[in-house]
Structure formats: structure tokens, C-alpha cells
Design an enzyme around this catalytic site. Sequence first.
Site, PDB file in Angstrom:
ATOM      1  N   LYS A  13       0.846  -1.190   0.000  1.00  0.00           N
ATOM      2  CA  LYS A  13       0.000   0.000   0.000  1.00  0.00           C
ATOM      3  C   LYS A  13       0.886   1.247   0.000  1.00  0.00           C
ATOM      4  CE  LYS A  13      -3.944  -2.249   0.456  1.00  0.00           C
ATOM      5  NZ  LYS A  13      -5.104  -2.125  -0.455  1.00  0.00           N
ATOM      6  N   ASP A  21      -0.544  -0.489  -4.438  1.00  0.00           N
ATOM      7  CA  ASP A  21      -1.968  -0.150  -4.408  1.00  0.00           C
ATOM      8  C   ASP A  21      -2.118   1.194  -3.714  1.00  0.00           C
ATOM      9  OD1 ASP A  21      -4.702  -0.056  -4.351  1.00  0.00           O
ATOM     10  OD2 ASP A  21      -4.971  -1.835  -3.108  1.00  0.00           O
ATOM     11  N   LYS A  47     -12.976  -8.210  -8.570  1.00  0.00           N
ATOM     12  CA  LYS A  47     -13.458  -8.683  -7.278  1.00  0.00           C
ATOM     13  C   LYS A  47     -14.926  -9.058  -7.430  1.00  0.00           C
ATOM     14  CE  LYS A  47     -10.270  -5.912  -4.480  1.00  0.00           C
ATOM     15  NZ  LYS A  47     -10.119  -4.719  -3.617  1.00  0.00           N
TER      16      LYS A  47
END
Length: 368
Positions: free
Chosen positions: A163, A188, A262
Site C-alpha cells: 500500500k 496499491d 473482485k
Amino acid sequence: MDIKGVKLSIVKMPLKNPFTTHLGSVTEREAIIVEIEDRTGFIGYGEGVAFSSPWYTEETVQTSYHMLKDYLVPLLKKKAISHPDQALALFSSVRRNHMAKAALETALWDLQAKKEGVPLSILIGGGMESIPAGVVVGNPNLQEAIKQIEGYLEQGFKRVKVKISPEDDFHYISGIRKQFPDLPLMADANSAYALEDVDRLKALDQFGLLMIEQPLGYDDIIDHAKLQSQIETPICLDESIVTFDDARKAIELGSCKVINIKIGRVGGIGEAKRIHDYCVSKGIPVWAGGMIEFGISRAHNIALASLPGFTIPGDISGSDRYWEEDIIQPEITVHNGMVKMPERPGIGFELNNKRMKEVTIFEERFEF
């Protein structure tokens, strides 16, 4: 599908370790578990992956439960369907609420696969015997993140995602890359950047990242196209892609070179398959994203990731990545960086009833 009843359970469990992004830190996880039973005794399982608060999408556990109880389950009761592929049209009168829809729709897919006596992966068109596993490191401390990565690489994970945010991106990525020069690494951003940050993102090109996931606005595809034209690192879209049309438009505009699929975010396996098929036709790689989910959702992700377009290792780690004990049995395991495709019908796992009883905070059944 001759459904006898639907059971909704809300479960709650602490994570083994906090999961942190610039949006906040998750220390415990709630989810909705859906059980659909037909009149021959087969039970299909689904999982609602909305979070307790609306930090990832506008949906929450409570809003998803409301939609399931008051709209989606009644729709399923009112109009019988013969195959899970019909659920998308059945639920179309309800706008958005994709995670609530996916919770019910995935349970229908598991039920159908069990009725046909085949693994879910085979039913939806997959054929892999095993899939590579990637892992997410959500620790903002560089030295701690490096130690975590070392541990994951020893376990054989094939790809690491970290992240990032504008506060410490260059130092963080450069430190990891210095330690692991050949690591398949992606970042991300969870929409932490604006188009004005293009120079910051250009600076990351030198590190050979697999991709930068969702750097700009969570609902944007226009500015991402502008950004992708100015940086070498492939952009991967996540939150921006909630429907098939979102994926089509983003690809046509050149907004990304990779898409994260997803199941919960797009409303179910049916829509996920449509996006996958379109991406394959356009030469866009896809991978299966994770939602800090319990074993049921993870099992559905494993089946989805067996489709041929999933050429990048997904966020599919073992049950012990987040939980002291999962709600399924056997638990999902990773061996040498690979997850073996279950051979039993459906998702290939059953509920751990003892664990379910321990972590369930509310349940309700609806008879058909």
C-alpha cells in the site's frame, strides 16, 4: 432451483494483525454469510464482503443485510430461476448494492455446482489444477514490511502488493526494491493521488512495478487515461470497475492496462465472468482481488481465478493469513506459493459449524 430457504448470518472476528491503508486500519472483520438450501438437501454458500463502514465502497454490512432481507431474498422467493446466470437480470430492479447481490448470487453458483456434482471452477469454465498466490502487505513501516515480505517469500508467494500514499511512496518503494530487486512487486494507492501528482507517480517508473492499482479517484476513468499516457507503469483499475460497462469504457479510453476483478465489487460471478471474457478478447490481463475475506469468499475467488485470463497471481493467500481459525473446513492452504484447486463439488469446502457458532453475532432464516 427449487429453493427451500435462505439463512443469513452476520459473523465477526478479529484479524491476527491490523491491516492498514491511508484510508484507515482494519482490526476486526464483519461479514454476511449466506446459506441457500434446496428441497433435495443441497446447501450453497455465499459471503457478503462489505465492510462495517463505507470506506471502500458505499455499502456496509448493515446496508447489505437490509438489501438482502428486504429486497433480494424476496425477489428470489417471488420469481424462481433455473440457473445462477439468471440472477443478474432478476436483481436488476435494484440499483447498485453489488456486494449484497454477490453474496446471494455466489451462494446460487455453489448450490448449482453441488447439484451438478462438479467443482465450481469447472462449472464456470476454469480448468487449472492450481493457481499462484499473491499476498498483500498493509504495513506502513518500511522495516516491518521488509520482514513480512521476507517471510512471505520463504513461504513461496509469487507476488507482493504494498500500500502506498504520497506521504512516503518513493522512500517506501525504493527501500523494498533495494532489498528485493527481482521481486514481482505492485503498489496499491486506494485513490490516494490526484492527476497533479503525475511527477510523483512518474518517479516510480524506475522500480519496474507490475502495476499501480487505483492511483486516482475511486470512480474515475477519465483522469486515469490521462495519467496512463504519461507514465510507463501499467495502471490497474479496482474501485472504478463495478460493472461490465465500466470495464469496456475504461479499456476503450486507455484508462488502464490491467483490471482487478473482485466478485463482490462487480455484483457476482456472472458479471465477473463477463468482464474476464471481454478483457481476454482485448488482451488485458486480469487478476483476482481480495477483500480481507473469510473462507467462503476466498473459495469463490479461487474458482474464479482458474479462468484462463487470470494470468497475474491474485490476493489469494491461506486462511491463516488473517484468522486464527477460519469458518470453513478444511482451511485454505498455500504450498510453495500455489493453491490447489478443490476437487469436491461446489466451492469444495464446508462450514466449520463449531467456529461459525463462536463468531456469529446474528442470524435469520427465510422460508420459501
